[in-house]
Design a protein around this motif. Structure first.
Motif, PDB file in Angstrom:
ATOM      1  N   ILE A 234     -29.857 -19.366  12.882  1.00  0.00           N
ATOM      2  CA  ILE A 234     -29.806 -18.782  11.537  1.00  0.00           C
ATOM      3  C   ILE A 234     -29.646 -19.874  10.481  1.00  0.00           C
ATOM      4  CG2 ILE A 234     -27.305 -18.391  11.661  1.00  0.00           C
ATOM      5  CD1 ILE A 234     -29.881 -16.091   9.910  1.00  0.00           C
ATOM      6  N   GLN A 235     -28.958 -20.951  10.832  1.00  0.00           N
ATOM      7  CA  GLN A 235     -28.747 -22.038   9.857  1.00  0.00           C
ATOM      8  C   GLN A 235     -30.071 -22.693   9.476  1.00  0.00           C
ATOM      9  OE1 GLN A 235     -27.168 -21.681  12.767  1.00  0.00           O
ATOM     10  NE2 GLN A 235     -24.946 -21.901  12.502  1.00  0.00           N
ATOM     11  N   TYR A 236     -30.980 -22.851  10.446  1.00  0.00           N
ATOM     12  CA  TYR A 236     -32.290 -23.422  10.134  1.00  0.00           C
ATOM     13  C   TYR A 236     -33.127 -22.437   9.328  1.00  0.00           C
ATOM     14  CZ  TYR A 236     -31.547 -27.257  13.498  1.00  0.00           C
ATOM     15  OH  TYR A 236     -31.089 -28.358  14.162  1.00  0.00           O
ATOM     16  N   ILE A 237     -33.004 -21.183   9.637  1.00  0.00           N
ATOM     17  CA  ILE A 237     -33.759 -20.159   8.907  1.00  0.00           C
ATOM     18  C   ILE A 237     -33.358 -20.137   7.434  1.00  0.00           C
ATOM     19  CG2 ILE A 237     -34.194 -17.677   8.690  1.00  0.00           C
ATOM     20  CD1 ILE A 237     -33.772 -17.497  11.751  1.00  0.00           C
TER      21      ILE A 237
ATOM     22  N   GLU B 131     -29.317 -23.901   5.459  1.00  0.00           N
ATOM     23  CA  GLU B 131     -28.008 -24.427   5.093  1.00  0.00           C
ATOM     24  C   GLU B 131     -26.920 -23.852   5.979  1.00  0.00           C
ATOM     25  OE1 GLU B 131     -27.752 -23.040   1.026  1.00  0.00           O
ATOM     26  OE2 GLU B 131     -26.623 -21.245   1.630  1.00  0.00           O
ATOM     27  N   THR B 132     -25.759 -24.512   5.933  1.00  0.00           N
ATOM     28  CA  THR B 132     -24.595 -24.017   6.651  1.00  0.00           C
ATOM     29  C   THR B 132     -23.351 -24.506   5.946  1.00  0.00           C
ATOM     30  OG1 THR B 132     -23.611 -23.771   8.853  1.00  0.00           O
ATOM     31  CG2 THR B 132     -24.318 -25.976   8.217  1.00  0.00           C
ATOM     32  N   TYR B 133     -22.206 -23.934   6.321  1.00  0.00           N
ATOM     33  CA  TYR B 133     -20.927 -24.357   5.763  1.00  0.00           C
ATOM     34  C   TYR B 133     -20.233 -25.300   6.738  1.00  0.00           C
ATOM     35  CZ  TYR B 133     -21.166 -20.887   2.033  1.00  0.00           C
ATOM     36  OH  TYR B 133     -21.546 -20.165   0.926  1.00  0.00           O
TER      37      TYR B 133
ATOM     38  N   LYS C 263     -27.208 -28.760   3.608  1.00  0.00           N
ATOM     39  CA  LYS C 263     -28.582 -28.487   4.010  1.00  0.00           C
ATOM     40  C   LYS C 263     -28.762 -28.915   5.460  1.00  0.00           C
ATOM     41  CE  LYS C 263     -33.377 -29.918   3.166  1.00  0.00           C
ATOM     42  NZ  LYS C 263     -34.294 -30.700   2.303  1.00  0.00           N
ATOM     43  N   VAL C 264     -29.508 -28.131   6.242  1.00  0.00           N
ATOM     44  CA  VAL C 264     -29.854 -28.494   7.616  1.00  0.00           C
ATOM     45  C   VAL C 264     -31.334 -28.217   7.836  1.00  0.00           C
ATOM     46  CG1 VAL C 264     -27.554 -28.076   8.597  1.00  0.00           C
ATOM     47  CG2 VAL C 264     -29.200 -26.195   8.488  1.00  0.00           C
ATOM     48  N   ASN C 265     -31.938 -28.982   8.738  1.00  0.00           N
ATOM     49  CA  ASN C 265     -33.302 -28.687   9.168  1.00  0.00           C
ATOM     50  C   ASN C 265     -33.493 -29.199  10.586  1.00  0.00           C
ATOM     51  OD1 ASN C 265     -33.885 -31.461   9.013  1.00  0.00           O
ATOM     52  ND2 ASN C 265     -34.880 -31.294   7.007  1.00  0.00           N
TER      53      ASN C 265
ATOM     54  N   ILE D 267     -26.872 -28.942  13.809  1.00  0.00           N
ATOM     55  CA  ILE D 267     -26.098 -28.009  13.006  1.00  0.00           C
ATOM     56  C   ILE D 267     -24.613 -28.352  13.185  1.00  0.00           C
ATOM     57  CG2 ILE D 267     -25.450 -25.588  12.688  1.00  0.00           C
ATOM     58  CD1 ILE D 267     -28.275 -24.949  13.944  1.00  0.00           C
ATOM     59  N   PRO D 268     -23.894 -28.644  12.101  1.00  0.00           N
ATOM     60  CA  PRO D 268     -22.468 -28.974  12.226  1.00  0.00           C
ATOM     61  C   PRO D 268     -21.686 -27.861  12.919  1.00  0.00           C
ATOM     62  CG  PRO D 268     -23.262 -29.503  10.030  1.00  0.00           C
ATOM     63  CD  PRO D 268     -24.359 -28.731  10.705  1.00  0.00           C
TER      64      PRO D 268
END
Length: 283
Positions: A71-74, A77-79, A86-88, A93-94
């Protein structure tokens, strides 16, 4: 269609891949990202409807989730430690375990106004150095990574979070000296052995960058040895080395550090009860 009906659709379509709690977490993340609505807003207005264009967005997300794309790539971003990153596909993913490592470092560096020199090796999104700089604004913070694509994301994250971190491309295995003396060296390097791939979920194995994840079964501690050797050269007196580690190799990582002459070594478990973090000092 109401948001309540979309939530029901998420559950029915994604149940073969995820448990209900995880599906609901996806739903609420998308709800906040697309509509700036929270769980409480929906509880107070259960008949809220989504527009036609909004429904197309939701359906696109649903199709991606059915492939088990994170879901973070979709969302892009993530917290992490209450900051947005931002993530890709070029960055890991942290994880919450890495948040624990950062909080441990901040515990140790209690004099918040001191100018510490800190370097994060294998920085990825930049979540570690950016969070440290945010909490230790007087410090000089570096982030190193072999991937220029990851560094591009990290630089963008530093700008978004309004901090200055010095990012540099470097292959740490081919580095003989870090060129500076540091109070803290921290790293969450690749540590998953190929033999452990069977334990890795599809959403990680199929989508996250293998360069940042895996090491050979023959040399699982290759990055730890190299970074620890550099730390012996480039840590100041009383400097600190922090690692996130493979949960199955805690004892071996401690022994490696002992053999390289580190003094006080502490191994900590994460919130799930797994050996996950090490702090070592140079006297």
């Amino acid at each position: 269609m109401t948001f309540k009906e979309i939530k029901s659709s998420f559950r029915s379509n994604l149940s073969p891949f995820f448990d209900e709690q995880e599906i609901d977490s996806f739903f609420y993340l998308v709800l906040e990202k697309f509509h700036q609505l929270k769980r409480v807003d929906l509880a107070l207005q259960p008949s809220l409807k989504v527009s036609e264009s909004g429904l197309e967005q939701w359906n696109a997300v649903l199709e991606q989730l059915k492939t088990q794309q994170p879901i973070q790539y979709i969302l892009g971003e993530t917290y992490f430690c209450d900051l947005v990153f931002k993530v890709n596909e070029h960055t890991l993913i942290p994880r919450p375990e890495t948040e624990e490592l950062v909080y441990w470092i901040l515990e140790e560096l209690k004099q918040k106004n001191q100018n510490y020199a800190i370097v994060d090796i294998g920085t990825g999104t930049g979540c570690i150095p950016i969070t440290l700089k945010k909490n230790l604004p007087e410090s000089t913070v570096f982030g190193l990574d072999i991937s220029e694509e990851a560094l591009s994301v990290a630089r963008e994250n530093a700008t978004t979070n309004e901090v200055e971190v010095k990012f540099m491309q470097k292959n740490i295995l081919e580095t003989s000296d870090l060129q500076h003396q540091f109070d803290v060296i921290v790293s969450n390097p690749p540590y998953v052995r190929n033999l452990e791939k069977a334990e890795i979920k599809t959403n990680v194995l199929a989508f996250e960058p293998h360069l940042a994840l895996f090491v050979s079964d023959d040399e699982p501690l290759i990055f730890y040895r190299k970074i620890a050797e550099l730390a012996r050269k480039n840590l100041k007196q009383n400097g600190l080395l922090f690692f996130e580690i493979n949960q199955y190799l805690g004892k071996e990582t401690v022994e490696l550090l002992q053999n390289l002459g580190f003094a006080t070594i502490e191994l900590r478990k994460d919130i799930y009860g797994n050996d996950r973090m090490i702090r070592a000092s140079v006297d």
